[in-house]
Design a protein around this motif. Structure first.
Motif, short mmCIF file in Angstrom:
data_model
loop_
_atom_site.label_atom_id
_atom_site.label_comp_id
_atom_site.label_asym_id
_atom_site.label_seq_id
_atom_site.Cartn_x
_atom_site.Cartn_y
_atom_site.Cartn_z
N GLN A 2 33.38 27.63 -44.40
CA GLN A 2 34.15 28.79 -43.91
C GLN A 2 33.90 29.07 -42.44
O GLN A 2 34.76 29.62 -41.77
CB GLN A 2 33.79 30.04 -44.72
CG GLN A 2 34.34 30.01 -46.12
CD GLN A 2 35.86 29.97 -46.12
OE1 GLN A 2 36.53 30.78 -45.51
NE2 GLN A 2 36.41 28.97 -46.80
N CYS A 3 32.73 28.72 -41.95
CA CYS A 3 32.35 28.96 -40.56
C CYS A 3 31.80 27.65 -40.01
O CYS A 3 30.66 27.28 -40.30
CB CYS A 3 31.32 30.07 -40.46
SG CYS A 3 31.92 31.64 -41.13
N ALA A 22 41.28 22.35 -39.30
CA ALA A 22 42.08 23.58 -39.43
C ALA A 22 43.29 23.35 -40.32
O ALA A 22 43.65 24.22 -41.12
CB ALA A 22 42.51 24.07 -38.04
N THR A 25 41.76 23.24 -43.95
CA THR A 25 41.10 24.44 -44.45
C THR A 25 41.90 25.72 -44.23
O THR A 25 41.57 26.75 -44.83
CB THR A 25 39.74 24.62 -43.74
OG1 THR A 25 39.98 24.80 -42.33
CG2 THR A 25 38.82 23.43 -43.98
N LEU A 27 41.69 27.46 -41.69
CA LEU A 27 40.86 28.36 -40.90
C LEU A 27 41.36 28.38 -39.46
O LEU A 27 41.85 27.37 -38.96
CB LEU A 27 39.40 27.89 -40.92
CG LEU A 27 38.67 27.98 -42.25
CD1 LEU A 27 37.33 27.26 -42.18
CD2 LEU A 27 38.48 29.43 -42.64
N GLY A 61 36.16 33.66 -41.39
CA GLY A 61 36.22 32.21 -41.40
C GLY A 61 36.70 31.71 -40.05
O GLY A 61 37.54 32.35 -39.42
N TRP A 62 36.15 30.58 -39.60
CA TRP A 62 36.53 30.07 -38.29
C TRP A 62 36.06 28.63 -38.10
O TRP A 62 35.16 28.15 -38.80
CB TRP A 62 35.97 30.94 -37.17
CG TRP A 62 34.53 31.34 -37.33
CD1 TRP A 62 34.06 32.51 -37.84
CD2 TRP A 62 33.36 30.56 -36.99
NE1 TRP A 62 32.68 32.52 -37.84
CE2 TRP A 62 32.23 31.34 -37.32
CE3 TRP A 62 33.15 29.31 -36.45
CZ2 TRP A 62 30.92 30.90 -37.12
CZ3 TRP A 62 31.84 28.86 -36.25
CH2 TRP A 62 30.76 29.65 -36.59
#
Length: 169
Positions: A2-3, A22, A25, A27, A61-62
């Motif tokens: 998530q991160c 990206a 996911t 994110l 999230g990133w």
């Protein structure tokens, strides 16, 4: 995942990997070169650059790609996944040349590319594994002890990671 913090030498493929992750996911992705430099290639003041990263890592999230060792602890302390692209200098130099041919220099926000080649950048790439790599590894060990750390040492390993592990996370 998530991160996700993605680090590695210039030309190693951080931005390419971030965009691919990206897509898989969903994110949001931040390319730190796009944050650090303005349209005229002027860097942000260090405190402002750090403050932006503090805000970014508070999101649920990133994906953030970029080295910037002075602010790397901000990202590592929150990341659940750290991907270190530990590619050879020759591979990274080839990546920089390919990027130059594709983008013709300058900053390209949509691609996460800040394409400026000078002798100090080439020296940085040539000395990355000897000088910066140990520092990055120490920072990962200190600030991300519980994160899943993935070290990819070739473009092939990166493609395999995307096709297998990243596809199932």
């Amino acid at each position: 995942m998530q991160c996700i913090a993605i680090v590695g030498c210039g030309g190693s493929g951080k931005s390419v990997l971030a965009r691919a992750l990206a897509e898989r996911t969903r994110l949001p992705v931040t390319h730190l070169d796009c944050v650090h430099y303005d349209a005229d290639w002027n860097p942000l003041p260090k405190d402002q650059f750090a403050a932006i990263q503090h805000d970014l890592v508070q999101q649920p999230g990133w994906i953030i790609d970029g080295n910037y060792a002075s602010t790397l602890p901000i990202r590592l302390a929150v990341a659940d996944t750290v991907i270190f692209l530990d590619l050879s200098a020759a591979t990274c130099l080839w990546g920089v040349l390919k990027r130059r041919m594709r983008y013709r220099g300058g900053q390209h926000q949509d691609a996460g590319v800040f394409d400026r080649i000078n002798w100090s950048f080439v020296k940085y790439i040539l000395g990355y594994r000897r000088g910066m790599r140990p520092r990055v590894m120490d920072l990962i060990e200190e600030y991300a002890p519980k994160a899943n750390v993935v070290i990819l040492r070739s473009r092939r390993q990166t493609r395999r990671y995307l096709a297998t592990e990243a596809a199932t996370d």
